[in-house]
Scaffold this motif. Sequence first.
Motif, PDB file in Angstrom:
ATOM      1  N   ASP A 116       0.807  -1.217   0.000  1.00 56.80           N
ATOM      2  CA  ASP A 116       0.000   0.000   0.000  1.00 56.80           C
ATOM      3  C   ASP A 116       0.842   1.270   0.000  1.00 56.80           C
ATOM      4  O   ASP A 116       0.325   2.370   0.253  1.00 56.80           O
ATOM      5  CB  ASP A 116      -0.976   0.013   1.186  1.00 56.80           C
ATOM      6  CG  ASP A 116      -0.281  -0.100   2.532  1.00 56.80           C
ATOM      7  OD1 ASP A 116       0.972  -0.074   2.556  1.00 56.80           O
ATOM      8  OD2 ASP A 116      -0.973  -0.223   3.551  1.00 56.80           O
ATOM      9  N   ALA A 183      -8.992   2.438 -13.854  1.00 58.54           N
ATOM     10  CA  ALA A 183      -8.738   3.495 -12.875  1.00 58.54           C
ATOM     11  C   ALA A 183      -8.268   2.974 -11.521  1.00 58.54           C
ATOM     12  O   ALA A 183      -7.989   3.779 -10.622  1.00 58.54           O
ATOM     13  CB  ALA A 183     -10.001   4.328 -12.679  1.00 58.54           C
ATOM     14  N   ASP A 184      -8.153   1.649 -11.367  1.00 60.63           N
ATOM     15  CA  ASP A 184      -7.769   1.125 -10.053  1.00 60.63           C
ATOM     16  C   ASP A 184      -6.403   0.422 -10.074  1.00 60.63           C
ATOM     17  O   ASP A 184      -6.113  -0.428  -9.233  1.00 60.63           O
ATOM     18  CB  ASP A 184      -8.850   0.197  -9.487  1.00 60.63           C
ATOM     19  CG  ASP A 184      -9.201  -0.955 -10.421  1.00 60.63           C
ATOM     20  OD1 ASP A 184      -8.652  -1.026 -11.544  1.00 60.63           O
ATOM     21  OD2 ASP A 184     -10.044  -1.786 -10.021  1.00 60.63           O
ATOM     22  N   GLN A 185      -5.558   0.773 -11.021  1.00 57.92           N
ATOM     23  CA  GLN A 185      -4.151   0.382 -11.012  1.00 57.92           C
ATOM     24  C   GLN A 185      -3.338   1.677 -10.997  1.00 57.92           C
ATOM     25  O   GLN A 185      -3.588   2.578 -11.790  1.00 57.92           O
ATOM     26  CB  GLN A 185      -3.799  -0.468 -12.238  1.00 57.92           C
ATOM     27  CG  GLN A 185      -4.491  -1.821 -12.246  1.00 57.92           C
ATOM     28  CD  GLN A 185      -4.306  -2.583 -13.554  1.00 57.92           C
ATOM     29  OE1 GLN A 185      -3.815  -2.043 -14.550  1.00 57.92           O
ATOM     30  NE2 GLN A 185      -4.714  -3.837 -13.564  1.00 57.92           N
ATOM     31  N   SER A 232      -3.344   6.852 -12.077  1.00 60.57           N
ATOM     32  CA  SER A 232      -3.920   5.619 -12.625  1.00 60.57           C
ATOM     33  C   SER A 232      -3.803   5.665 -14.144  1.00 60.57           C
ATOM     34  O   SER A 232      -3.455   6.697 -14.735  1.00 60.57           O
ATOM     35  CB  SER A 232      -5.392   5.518 -12.226  1.00 60.57           C
ATOM     36  OG  SER A 232      -6.134   6.580 -12.839  1.00 60.57           O
ATOM     37  N   PRO A 256     -13.045  -0.321 -13.523  1.00 60.25           N
ATOM     38  CA  PRO A 256     -12.164  -1.193 -12.738  1.00 60.25           C
ATOM     39  C   PRO A 256     -11.436  -2.176 -13.651  1.00 60.25           C
ATOM     40  O   PRO A 256     -11.915  -2.489 -14.753  1.00 60.25           O
ATOM     41  CB  PRO A 256     -13.129  -1.914 -11.801  1.00 60.25           C
ATOM     42  CG  PRO A 256     -14.433  -1.932 -12.538  1.00 60.25           C
ATOM     43  CD  PRO A 256     -14.476  -0.655 -13.333  1.00 60.25           C
ATOM     44  N   THR A 268      -1.720  -4.054  -8.940  1.00 56.32           N
ATOM     45  CA  THR A 268      -2.601  -2.952  -8.562  1.00 56.32           C
ATOM     46  C   THR A 268      -1.788  -1.713  -8.207  1.00 56.32           C
ATOM     47  O   THR A 268      -2.148  -0.590  -8.568  1.00 56.32           O
ATOM     48  CB  THR A 268      -3.473  -3.372  -7.367  1.00 56.32           C
ATOM     49  OG1 THR A 268      -4.279  -4.487  -7.761  1.00 56.32           O
ATOM     50  CG2 THR A 268      -4.387  -2.234  -6.937  1.00 56.32           C
ATOM     51  N   ASN A 269      -0.676  -1.926  -7.513  1.00 59.91           N
ATOM     52  CA  ASN A 269       0.210  -0.819  -7.141  1.00 59.91           C
ATOM     53  C   ASN A 269       1.569  -1.022  -7.789  1.00 59.91           C
ATOM     54  O   ASN A 269       2.292  -1.956  -7.460  1.00 59.91           O
ATOM     55  CB  ASN A 269       0.380  -0.746  -5.620  1.00 59.91           C
ATOM     56  CG  ASN A 269       1.373   0.323  -5.194  1.00 59.91           C
ATOM     57  OD1 ASN A 269       1.574   1.309  -5.909  1.00 59.91           O
ATOM     58  ND2 ASN A 269       1.999   0.126  -4.042  1.00 59.91           N
TER      59      ASN A 269
END
Length: 299
Positions: A116, A183-185, A232, A256, A268-269
């Motif tokens: 995170d 939009a979520d990476q 993103s 997503p 994802t990150n």
Amino acid sequence: MSDFQNSGPILVTGVNGQVGFELARTLQGLGHVVAADREMLDLSNLDQIRTVVRAVRPAMIVNPAAYTAVDKAESELDLAMRINGEAPGVLAEEARKLGAPLIHYSTDYVFNGEKDSPYVETDTTDPQNAYGRTKLAGEHAIVESGVEHLILRTSWVYGARGKNFLLTMLRLGAERSELKVVADQIGAPTWSNTIATLTAHVVAQAKAASDPAQWWHERSGIYHLTASGATSWHGFASAIFELAKLDRSPSVLPIPASEYPTPAKRPTNSQMSGDRLREVFGISAPDWKDALSLCLGSR
């Protein structure tokens, strides 16, 4: 250790690729650059690698060439492993025999993307796709060879040539009125010119060192080299159309990753900290949006 200030050229692989094209230009003046395209040096041919390196006798090897088709790697694992995993090891072995350092480029995909906060160089690797596994194998092969090296991990590379997200968005934006983008990476879009320019800064420091052998020995290792900041894919796409100043821009809708399934799983990150690069070499990459503006301005 060969002193590349005075003897031997700099061998750059993959000079028709995004990063290799820029490196062949930014390294001018730091030594005679031998710019090797795939015809001269095909990394899928390990015997050819040995032959070329022994003929050129470089004082330094810079290796941006790679198998970069992330999704295709899932079905072409042997080829991807030969180019990304085995070839860097052969380059490293040949470089070590010559006493030449090796600069090699790797990827955020060596991580699982579940952290995170931005990844640091000492974080545990855990690639989630074939491409990431092959790139990690290349890292290991270089380290195990004993060659003096810099492994520069980068991410979300784009430029004004080749195949990349920037050019894909500009093409699709001209064809469609609406684009749906993940939009979520999260990661740092990194201009190929930034990578090459910072590499040249590092090489210049090595060239100016009073004892190049000691310089390389003290600094060999893995570093993260990405643009500063993060966004993103949706944010990247939106910025492209904002800065490109097109006559007509499409609507960019966030979705997503689950709505855009791909053969290879993406992290994802993908954020990676540039602190070590700054602490050791005194350099840092510009903010991703500033670099994007420069790139679009140079098209």
